[in-house]
Design an enzyme around this catalytic site. Sequence first.
Site, PDB file in Angstrom:
ATOM      1  N   TYR A   1      75.776  41.997  65.082  1.00  0.00           N
ATOM      2  CA  TYR A   1      76.556  41.471  66.219  1.00  0.00           C
ATOM      3  C   TYR A   1      75.503  40.822  67.374  1.00  0.00           C
ATOM      4  O   TYR A   1      75.690  39.547  67.456  1.00  0.00           O
ATOM      5  CB  TYR A   1      77.613  42.480  67.050  1.00  0.00           C
ATOM      6  CG  TYR A   1      78.487  41.626  67.814  1.00  0.00           C
ATOM      7  CD1 TYR A   1      79.441  40.853  67.471  1.00  0.00           C
ATOM      8  CD2 TYR A   1      78.427  41.467  69.435  1.00  0.00           C
ATOM      9  CE1 TYR A   1      80.283  40.105  68.158  1.00  0.00           C
ATOM     10  CE2 TYR A   1      78.975  40.961  70.023  1.00  0.00           C
ATOM     11  CZ  TYR A   1      80.177  40.129  69.610  1.00  0.00           C
ATOM     12  OH  TYR A   1      80.933  39.543  70.703  1.00  0.00           O
TER      13      TYR A   1
ATOM     14  N   TYR B   1      66.904  49.208  57.150  1.00  0.00           N
ATOM     15  CA  TYR B   1      68.093  48.684  56.181  1.00  0.00           C
ATOM     16  C   TYR B   1      68.578  47.301  56.393  1.00  0.00           C
ATOM     17  O   TYR B   1      68.883  46.984  57.641  1.00  0.00           O
ATOM     18  CB  TYR B   1      69.410  49.638  56.451  1.00  0.00           C
ATOM     19  CG  TYR B   1      70.609  49.455  55.617  1.00  0.00           C
ATOM     20  CD1 TYR B   1      70.648  48.807  54.666  1.00  0.00           C
ATOM     21  CD2 TYR B   1      71.838  49.940  56.093  1.00  0.00           C
ATOM     22  CE1 TYR B   1      71.626  48.333  53.768  1.00  0.00           C
ATOM     23  CE2 TYR B   1      72.979  49.836  55.269  1.00  0.00           C
ATOM     24  CZ  TYR B   1      72.919  49.013  54.105  1.00  0.00           C
ATOM     25  OH  TYR B   1      74.077  48.896  53.420  1.00  0.00           O
TER      26      TYR B   1
ATOM     27  N   LYS C   1      65.618  49.650  52.670  1.00  0.00           N
ATOM     28  CA  LYS C   1      66.687  49.513  51.801  1.00  0.00           C
ATOM     29  C   LYS C   1      67.108  48.061  51.888  1.00  0.00           C
ATOM     30  O   LYS C   1      67.512  47.502  52.817  1.00  0.00           O
ATOM     31  CB  LYS C   1      67.701  50.374  52.314  1.00  0.00           C
ATOM     32  CG  LYS C   1      69.220  50.021  51.517  1.00  0.00           C
ATOM     33  CD  LYS C   1      70.193  50.942  51.917  1.00  0.00           C
ATOM     34  CE  LYS C   1      71.430  50.743  50.965  1.00  0.00           C
ATOM     35  NZ  LYS C   1      72.790  51.517  51.661  1.00  0.00           N
TER      36      LYS C   1
ATOM     37  N   ILE D   1      69.521  53.388  47.017  1.00  0.00           N
ATOM     38  CA  ILE D   1      70.432  53.993  47.810  1.00  0.00           C
ATOM     39  C   ILE D   1      71.771  53.401  47.632  1.00  0.00           C
ATOM     40  O   ILE D   1      72.194  52.384  47.778  1.00  0.00           O
ATOM     41  CB  ILE D   1      70.015  53.880  49.361  1.00  0.00           C
ATOM     42  CG1 ILE D   1      68.600  54.446  49.803  1.00  0.00           C
ATOM     43  CG2 ILE D   1      71.225  54.458  50.172  1.00  0.00           C
ATOM     44  CD1 ILE D   1      68.247  54.258  50.984  1.00  0.00           C
TER      45      ILE D   1
ATOM     46  N   THR E   1      77.029  53.507  56.102  1.00  0.00           N
ATOM     47  CA  THR E   1      78.075  52.781  55.942  1.00  0.00           C
ATOM     48  C   THR E   1      79.124  53.139  55.053  1.00  0.00           C
ATOM     49  O   THR E   1      80.276  53.378  55.556  1.00  0.00           O
ATOM     50  CB  THR E   1      77.639  51.299  55.389  1.00  0.00           C
ATOM     51  OG1 THR E   1      76.583  50.639  56.079  1.00  0.00           O
ATOM     52  CG2 THR E   1      78.902  50.463  55.437  1.00  0.00           C
TER      53      THR E   1
ATOM     54  N   ARG F   1      76.463  42.558  56.233  1.00  0.00           N
ATOM     55  CA  ARG F   1      77.163  43.304  57.232  1.00  0.00           C
ATOM     56  C   ARG F   1      76.770  42.959  58.618  1.00  0.00           C
ATOM     57  O   ARG F   1      77.561  43.182  59.493  1.00  0.00           O
ATOM     58  CB  ARG F   1      76.802  44.892  56.832  1.00  0.00           C
ATOM     59  CG  ARG F   1      77.471  45.549  55.760  1.00  0.00           C
ATOM     60  CD  ARG F   1      78.875  46.101  55.802  1.00  0.00           C
ATOM     61  NE  ARG F   1      79.430  46.700  55.043  1.00  0.00           N
ATOM     62  CZ  ARG F   1      80.528  47.607  54.823  1.00  0.00           C
ATOM     63  NH1 ARG F   1      81.138  47.543  56.035  1.00  0.00           N
ATOM     64  NH2 ARG F   1      80.982  48.246  54.000  1.00  0.00           N
TER      65      ARG F   1
END
Length: 293
Positions: free
Chosen positions: A107, A133, A161, A203, A44, A138
């Site tokens: 999405y 992740y 993560k 991270i 990202t 997000r």
Amino acid sequence: MLFTGAATAIVTPFTGDGIDYESLDRIIEFQIENKIDAIVVAGTTGEAATLTDDEYKSLLKHTVERVAKRVPVIAGSGANNTQKAIIQSKWAEEAGVDGLLVVNPYYNKGTQKSLITHYKAIADSVNTPIVVYNVPGRTGMNISVDTIVSLSQIEGIVAVKEASGNFDQISEILRRVDDSFAVYSGNDNTVVPLLSLGGRGVISVVSNVMPRKTHDMVMTYLEGDVKESASIQHYLNTLVKALFVETNPIPVKKAMEWMGYCNGDVRLPLEKMTEETQPVLREAMISLNLLED
């Protein structure tokens, strides 16, 4: 275990028409010289969503060659299209990365059951270790504890993560997964709390700017000096707060520009940091002696 300690999700420096590899090399050397434990490319923070296929493949190949096995290289290869995630994961494997960071599909918002099918399909397509992740802020979807536990039992999926910010969830994950499955913090402001529950590192975004301090925060904790680790966490949080005053990676790219590592350009739909918020970041950096007043 891909790494223990701090991995930097590095920015991708741009020129007007492509990737600025000269600046990228400076960034990589800065990270390695300052004891970073791994490098995450095309995440990202690296604006992976704006890269063309050719840029993505070239960026990974260049990073792997420049790092030259000095630390592990982990490539962001996730997508909300399972077939695209498989293709990108194969490209990353061909480039020679040590691990894959695969975001939960955004999405589309699949079910918890479909998440397991999605990740298993990717894991079955490559031999490179996968870090799941989980970043609901997000993606609009949280990976549940039960799902992460199920994913941890799939061959090739070795870590998560965790950026949910939900410490009830993080604690339960760490209680239920095997010791061989690593949990990394995805939030720079709460690394030490996650370590206290059994996490293996972070991270990180802030480590773009302060890699050695971020490494030290994790390793001092794991070596038993909890007080010093907590002190570093408090110290770094001054900068962490400023780095998220606008959408990541806008502020961290501005910070790297001020430090002389790249030009700070971001790609649409992001724009450069506004004049109104720049003083917040500059004051934080001055307070930590990263810039002169």
